[in-house]
Design an enzyme around this catalytic site. Structure first.
Site, PDB file in Angstrom:
ATOM      1  N   SER A  61       0.912  -1.155   0.167  1.00  0.00           N
ATOM      2  CA  SER A  61       0.265   0.112   0.153  1.00  0.00           C
ATOM      3  C   SER A  61       0.969   1.364   0.025  1.00  0.00           C
ATOM      4  O   SER A  61       1.496   1.690   1.071  1.00  0.00           O
ATOM      5  CB  SER A  61      -0.776  -0.107   1.090  1.00  0.00           C
ATOM      6  OG  SER A  61      -1.718   1.131   1.349  1.00  0.00           O
ATOM      7  N   HIS A  98      -0.972  -1.159  -4.327  1.00  0.00           N
ATOM      8  CA  HIS A  98      -2.386  -0.740  -3.849  1.00  0.00           C
ATOM      9  C   HIS A  98      -2.423   0.729  -3.513  1.00  0.00           C
ATOM     10  O   HIS A  98      -1.340   1.083  -2.926  1.00  0.00           O
ATOM     11  CB  HIS A  98      -2.693  -1.720  -2.406  1.00  0.00           C
ATOM     12  CG  HIS A  98      -4.048  -1.409  -2.013  1.00  0.00           C
ATOM     13  ND1 HIS A  98      -5.062  -1.875  -2.383  1.00  0.00           N
ATOM     14  CD2 HIS A  98      -4.416  -0.537  -0.768  1.00  0.00           C
ATOM     15  CE1 HIS A  98      -6.005  -1.637  -1.618  1.00  0.00           C
ATOM     16  NE2 HIS A  98      -5.643  -0.726  -0.592  1.00  0.00           N
ATOM     17  N   ASP A 147      -4.410   3.979  -2.048  1.00  0.00           N
ATOM     18  CA  ASP A 147      -5.558   4.366  -1.281  1.00  0.00           C
ATOM     19  C   ASP A 147      -5.954   5.883  -1.748  1.00  0.00           C
ATOM     20  O   ASP A 147      -5.215   6.597  -1.437  1.00  0.00           O
ATOM     21  CB  ASP A 147      -5.240   4.124   0.079  1.00  0.00           C
ATOM     22  CG  ASP A 147      -5.105   2.767   0.514  1.00  0.00           C
ATOM     23  OD1 ASP A 147      -6.069   1.878   0.268  1.00  0.00           O
ATOM     24  OD2 ASP A 147      -4.079   2.443   0.988  1.00  0.00           O
ATOM     25  N   MET A 162      -8.668   8.837  -0.557  1.00  0.00           N
ATOM     26  CA  MET A 162      -9.300   9.243   0.356  1.00  0.00           C
ATOM     27  C   MET A 162      -9.942  10.354   0.222  1.00  0.00           C
ATOM     28  O   MET A 162      -9.183  11.636  -0.061  1.00  0.00           O
ATOM     29  CB  MET A 162      -8.817   9.165   1.928  1.00  0.00           C
ATOM     30  CG  MET A 162      -8.109   7.590   2.170  1.00  0.00           C
ATOM     31  SD  MET A 162      -7.438   7.817   3.844  1.00  0.00           S
ATOM     32  CE  MET A 162      -6.584   6.060   3.830  1.00  0.00           C
ATOM     33  N   HIS A 211      -8.152   1.799  -4.625  1.00  0.00           N
ATOM     34  CA  HIS A 211      -9.093   1.567  -3.634  1.00  0.00           C
ATOM     35  C   HIS A 211      -9.816   2.911  -2.988  1.00  0.00           C
ATOM     36  O   HIS A 211      -8.976   3.677  -2.588  1.00  0.00           O
ATOM     37  CB  HIS A 211      -8.429   1.040  -2.334  1.00  0.00           C
ATOM     38  CG  HIS A 211      -9.155   0.604  -1.085  1.00  0.00           C
ATOM     39  ND1 HIS A 211      -8.690   0.242   0.023  1.00  0.00           N
ATOM     40  CD2 HIS A 211     -10.634   0.919  -0.899  1.00  0.00           C
ATOM     41  CE1 HIS A 211      -9.842   0.507   1.237  1.00  0.00           C
ATOM     42  NE2 HIS A 211     -10.788   0.610   0.152  1.00  0.00           N
ATOM     43  N   MET A 266     -11.728   5.165  -1.187  1.00  0.00           N
ATOM     44  CA  MET A 266     -12.640   5.497  -0.043  1.00  0.00           C
ATOM     45  C   MET A 266     -13.393   6.797  -0.145  1.00  0.00           C
ATOM     46  O   MET A 266     -12.952   8.023   0.415  1.00  0.00           O
ATOM     47  CB  MET A 266     -11.601   5.405   1.254  1.00  0.00           C
ATOM     48  CG  MET A 266     -11.242   3.991   1.558  1.00  0.00           C
ATOM     49  SD  MET A 266      -9.681   3.880   2.475  1.00  0.00           S
ATOM     50  CE  MET A 266      -8.587   3.772   1.141  1.00  0.00           C
ATOM     51  N   MET A 283     -12.408  -5.003   4.655  1.00  0.00           N
ATOM     52  CA  MET A 283     -11.431  -4.045   5.471  1.00  0.00           C
ATOM     53  C   MET A 283     -11.253  -4.727   6.779  1.00  0.00           C
ATOM     54  O   MET A 283     -12.141  -5.181   7.377  1.00  0.00           O
ATOM     55  CB  MET A 283     -12.146  -2.921   5.584  1.00  0.00           C
ATOM     56  CG  MET A 283     -12.128  -1.946   4.543  1.00  0.00           C
ATOM     57  SD  MET A 283     -10.541  -1.484   3.443  1.00  0.00           S
ATOM     58  CE  MET A 283      -9.743  -0.883   4.838  1.00  0.00           C
ATOM     59  N   GLY A 314      -9.273   4.519   6.272  1.00  0.00           N
ATOM     60  CA  GLY A 314      -8.953   5.774   6.461  1.00  0.00           C
ATOM     61  C   GLY A 314      -7.503   6.136   7.198  1.00  0.00           C
ATOM     62  O   GLY A 314      -6.984   7.155   6.812  1.00  0.00           O
ATOM     63  N   PHE A 315      -6.732   5.088   7.513  1.00  0.00           N
ATOM     64  CA  PHE A 315      -5.499   5.294   8.061  1.00  0.00           C
ATOM     65  C   PHE A 315      -4.632   3.823   7.589  1.00  0.00           C
ATOM     66  O   PHE A 315      -5.299   2.902   8.314  1.00  0.00           O
ATOM     67  CB  PHE A 315      -5.545   5.860   9.493  1.00  0.00           C
ATOM     68  CG  PHE A 315      -6.063   6.819   9.803  1.00  0.00           C
ATOM     69  CD1 PHE A 315      -5.631   8.350   9.867  1.00  0.00           C
ATOM     70  CD2 PHE A 315      -7.550   6.962  10.212  1.00  0.00           C
ATOM     71  CE1 PHE A 315      -6.442   9.276   9.748  1.00  0.00           C
ATOM     72  CE2 PHE A 315      -8.318   8.333  10.438  1.00  0.00           C
ATOM     73  CZ  PHE A 315      -7.835   9.401  10.172  1.00  0.00           C
ATOM     74  N   ASP A 349      -7.335  -6.173   3.683  1.00  0.00           N
ATOM     75  CA  ASP A 349      -6.778  -4.814   3.828  1.00  0.00           C
ATOM     76  C   ASP A 349      -6.804  -3.941   5.097  1.00  0.00           C
ATOM     77  O   ASP A 349      -7.842  -3.820   5.686  1.00  0.00           O
ATOM     78  CB  ASP A 349      -7.183  -3.788   2.761  1.00  0.00           C
ATOM     79  CG  ASP A 349      -6.797  -2.530   2.826  1.00  0.00           C
ATOM     80  OD1 ASP A 349      -5.371  -2.102   3.204  1.00  0.00           O
ATOM     81  OD2 ASP A 349      -7.203  -1.336   1.825  1.00  0.00           O
ATOM     82  N   GLY A 354      -3.626  -3.807   8.748  1.00  0.00           N
ATOM     83  CA  GLY A 354      -2.976  -4.692   9.677  1.00  0.00           C
ATOM     84  C   GLY A 354      -2.299  -5.903   9.208  1.00  0.00           C
ATOM     85  O   GLY A 354      -2.072  -6.648  10.381  1.00  0.00           O
ATOM     86  N   GLY A 385       0.536  -2.139   4.033  1.00  0.00           N
ATOM     87  CA  GLY A 385       1.377  -1.011   3.962  1.00  0.00           C
ATOM     88  C   GLY A 385       2.607  -0.594   5.075  1.00  0.00           C
ATOM     89  O   GLY A 385       3.709  -0.909   4.410  1.00  0.00           O
TER      90      GLY A 385
HETATM   91  C1  DX5 Z   1      -6.559   1.675   5.093  1.00  0.00           C
HETATM   92  C2  DX5 Z   1      -6.297   1.691   3.774  1.00  0.00           C
HETATM   93  C3  DX5 Z   1      -5.157   0.517   3.748  1.00  0.00           C
HETATM   94  C4  DX5 Z   1      -3.752   0.974   4.528  1.00  0.00           C
HETATM   95  C5  DX5 Z   1      -3.039  -0.250   5.003  1.00  0.00           C
HETATM   96  O1  DX5 Z   1      -7.898   2.521   4.888  1.00  0.00           O
HETATM   97  O2  DX5 Z   1      -7.190   1.058   2.714  1.00  0.00           O
HETATM   98  O3  DX5 Z   1      -4.956   0.112   2.491  1.00  0.00           O
HETATM   99  O4  DX5 Z   1      -3.050   1.619   3.592  1.00  0.00           O
HETATM  100  O5  DX5 Z   1      -2.135  -0.019   5.905  1.00  0.00           O
HETATM  101  P1  DX5 Z   1      -1.404  -0.935   6.812  1.00  0.00           P
HETATM  102  O6  DX5 Z   1      -1.092  -2.111   6.308  1.00  0.00           O
HETATM  103  O7  DX5 Z   1      -0.441  -0.041   7.380  1.00  0.00           O
HETATM  104  O8  DX5 Z   1      -2.806  -1.454   7.686  1.00  0.00           O
HETATM  105 ZN    ZN Z   2      -6.770   0.134   0.948  1.00  0.00          ZN
END
Ligand code: DX5
Ligand code: ZN
Length: 216
Positions: A8, A33, A35, A37, A66, A68, A137, A142-143, A175, A177, A197
């Protein structure tokens, strides 16, 4: 099918995007990947089409984008033009999900649906054969860098059963953690794509970390 690792870009060094993209090019990762937002669907703002386009310029692998964002259907053509190969919208942001997925496919992209942690996979029962990818998810979107939600395993198993029963070709993507400690269990439960990520980009050797995730 071997699993797909999708680093990510949200966790990458944005001041050195070209270097980060080349790292992924030369790694065992199969996808990027990305993201997007909007500060409305999620409480954070990340990047938009110009950055996707800049990544596309250097990326030698498919871009898994992705979204969001609210009203994703307004931007399908823009993201195709920016270089997306897989375009994923949120179930919770789409009133007419079937129409949105058809529009993504009509643009020649693979169509993905992402489910927030509170959304049951059974909500996709009527549409699963129209989907190329389901993104579960495993954190609240978001983070990056959040803690993995353990209930995800059960959702993967239920989704996998539905996919098999209906003869759907949909891949299951996880996606949030993802790390070396949960990767094997996620794949065993039925995951096909692992997004990572922070675990990749904050490690000492991201290329090696990607290989390690693939080899669990
Ligand atoms: C969260 C994103 C993820 C995020 C994953 O909203 O959709 O793609 O970047 O990051 P990690 O792998 O650090 O949880
Ligand atoms: Zn994502």
């Amino acid at each position: 099918m071997p699993p797909i690792i999708a680093p990510s870009i949200l966790a990458a060094d944005f001041a050195n995007l070209e270097r980060e993209v080349k790292m992924v090019n030369s790694s065992d990762a199969q996808w990027f990947h990305i993201d997007v937002m909007d500060g409305v669907f999620v409480p954070n703002i990340s990047l938009g089409m110009p950055v996707v386009k800049a990544i596309r310029k250097h990326a030698q692998k498919p871009l898994d984008v992705h979204l969001m964002i609210v009203h994703p259907d307004r931007y399908i053509t823009d993201f195709r033009k920016a270089g997306a190969d897989v375009l994923t919208v949120h179930y919770e942001a789409c009133t007419h999900l079937h129409r949105t997925l058809q529009a993504i496919k009509a643009e020649g992209m693979q169509a993905g649906v992402a489910l927030n942690p509170h959304t049951p996979p059974e909500n996709l029962e009527e549409i699963i054969t129209d989907v190329d990818l389901v993104c579960l998810m495993s954190v609240n979107p978001g983070f990056g860098g959040q803690k993995f939600i353990e209930r995800t395993y059960d959702k993967i198993r239920r989704l996998k059963t539905m996919i098999n029963r209906q003869g759907s070709q949909a891949k299951i993507e996880i996606d949030g953690g993802v790390n070396i400690a949960n990767a094997r269990s996620l794949l065993d439960a039925g995951a096909d794509v692992l997004v990572a990520g922070n675990f990749v980009f904050a490690s000492d050797n991201p290329t090696q970390t990607i290989s390690d995730l693939l080899a669990v």
